[in-house]
Design an enzyme around this catalytic site. Sequence first.
Site, PDB file in Angstrom:
ATOM      1  N   PRO A   7      -2.829 -14.423  13.964  1.00 21.08           N
ATOM      2  CG  PRO A   7      -2.742 -16.608  13.125  1.00 21.08           C
ATOM      3  CD  PRO A   7      -2.137 -15.702  14.173  1.00 21.08           C
ATOM      4  CD  GLU A  41      -4.537  -0.186   6.843  1.00 18.01           C
ATOM      5  OE1 GLU A  41      -5.576  -0.073   6.159  1.00 18.01           O
ATOM      6  OE2 GLU A  41      -3.557   0.555   6.702  1.00 18.01           O
ATOM      7  CG  LEU A  42      -9.734   0.395  11.978  1.00 18.75           C
ATOM      8  CD1 LEU A  42     -10.192   1.456  12.964  1.00 18.75           C
ATOM      9  CD2 LEU A  42      -9.360  -0.895  12.708  1.00 18.75           C
ATOM     10  CB  CYS A  86     -11.245  -3.771   4.248  1.00 21.94           C
ATOM     11  SG  CYS A  86      -9.681  -3.912   3.367  1.00 21.94           S
ATOM     12  CD  GLU A  95     -16.713  -3.307   6.801  1.00 15.96           C
ATOM     13  OE1 GLU A  95     -16.684  -3.527   8.026  1.00 15.96           O
ATOM     14  OE2 GLU A  95     -15.701  -3.304   6.093  1.00 15.96           O
TER      15      GLU A  95
END
Length: 486
Positions: free
Chosen positions: A181, A255-256, A289, A388
């Site tokens: 994690p 998964e970006l 995201c 982002e």
Amino acid sequence: MATATATSTARRMYIDGKWCDADSGRTLKVINPATEEVITEIAYGGRAEVRRAVEAAARAMPAWMKLSSWDRAKVLKKTAELMRERADAIARTLTMEQGKPLAESKAEVLHSADTFEWFAEEGKRAYGQMIPNSAPGKRHVTLKHPVGVVGAISPWNFPITLQARKIAPALAAGCTIVSKPASQTPLCLVQVFECLIEAGLPAGVANLVMGPAQEIADEFLENPAVRKISFTGSTEVGKQLMKGAADQVKRLSLELGGHAPFIVFPDADPEVGAKIAVMGKFRNNGQVCIAPSRFYVHKDVEKKFTEAAVEFAKGLKLGNGLEPGVEIGPMFEKRAMDHTVGLIDDAKKHGAKILTGGKRSDRFPKGYFFEPTVLSGLTPDTKMLTEEPFAPVMPVLDFGKIDEVIRAANNTRYGLAAYVFTNDLTVAWRMAEGLEAGIIGINDPVPATPQCPFGGMKESGLGRELGHEGLEAYLETKYVSFKLRD
Ligand code: NAP
């Protein structure tokens, strides 16, 4: 990242069926972003502990993959049940270490429990195929085979959800796993592991490690026993892993990052659109995201939409996520808040007008509280429109024609999510077909659900999680050809 220290109150790693401390005794402080207080300290291991976890996962795999999918499902389903029973306690831990309001934390626990239950069932549908022959006497079939030991790395914004999307399908497919994690949000995952263990998890099948990310990633990349890496996080780290995985041709799921457009057409009520937009934008402070992050509003309704969005944003209750009624918690860490301040400064330099928010909240002596912000008048080169943002900022832009807005929406290296607000079926279809995004919400700001594929196009990632594709990601296809005797 927090500083490493040594104390005896650490929460522990779980390797080969046993809770353990770091060999060195090293620990890391976990901070509550609402109070800036240390919650506890966790065991902070290194490469040696990760290697032991990988070896344990490799030893456990032959027996685990030989179990029937029905027997593997029993462990996953029981895990889901225990998570639901303990949802309040786990949600409290999640809010304390991550900051999101309790209601959002509880929704995350329940969504993750659903993910465990759904993959328990989907594991029973890892079907091969019978393929018609062309040559006489031949028979062709495909079989599904688990990929192997998986290394799973996830970020802090959805610490349970994003590991559940890896652990549940990997275990359902017959793989074993080593989970890492984010260093600042390990505690709620410890509680999920407690559920897995009580549900009957055999030793070595799932392992939990904590420690410096680069060291753990290096072990995953260099140890040939690890056959797949499943990573959720930034595009930059995803690219590094992709380069590193080339050496041993490791399977990768990535998964970006994302930069989702939210497009409002003039046929539908702009005030309803504004409410949906604000709900999608400020969930988890925009640290999502798939958060909408560029708002293209048709010029006929832009004024009404923006006024309503400002009112909704102003009405959101900011505070410690543990308090009743709080809708927006603190940002995750100081670095995230400083980054948001930088984005606002840059937007102002590019002519933006701040319509509400725009600064750290002065109502809280401690904690990383930032006011939900709505802005307009940005030029296309403003940083929050090109990078982002991962922040509670809502930049509103206008547009005239559908082709123009599709071009603007697709003008980014990302392709994770996109949102459309319209009641016009033709417009909805044209947008669904024209947008370059792996996930499209039509009037739906929260599209993720366990049975539907989740993932990105372009630099937003590789592969899909959830849905049947999410199981396939942990399976190899073996083709077997038979020649029968004449
Ligand atoms: P990050 O820096 O890439 O960190 C994510 C995870 O990777 C953490 O566990 C981190 O460990 C680890 N990590 C850091 N450096 C690493 C390295 N060199 N090699 C291997 N692992 C490394 O991402 P973030 O900024 O914390 O998270 C936010 C990003 O995640 C955003 O870009 C967001 O869009 C993306 N995200 C994508 C999805 C999706 O489904 N597409 C979902 C959620 C978030 P430490 O915590 O120990 O540093």
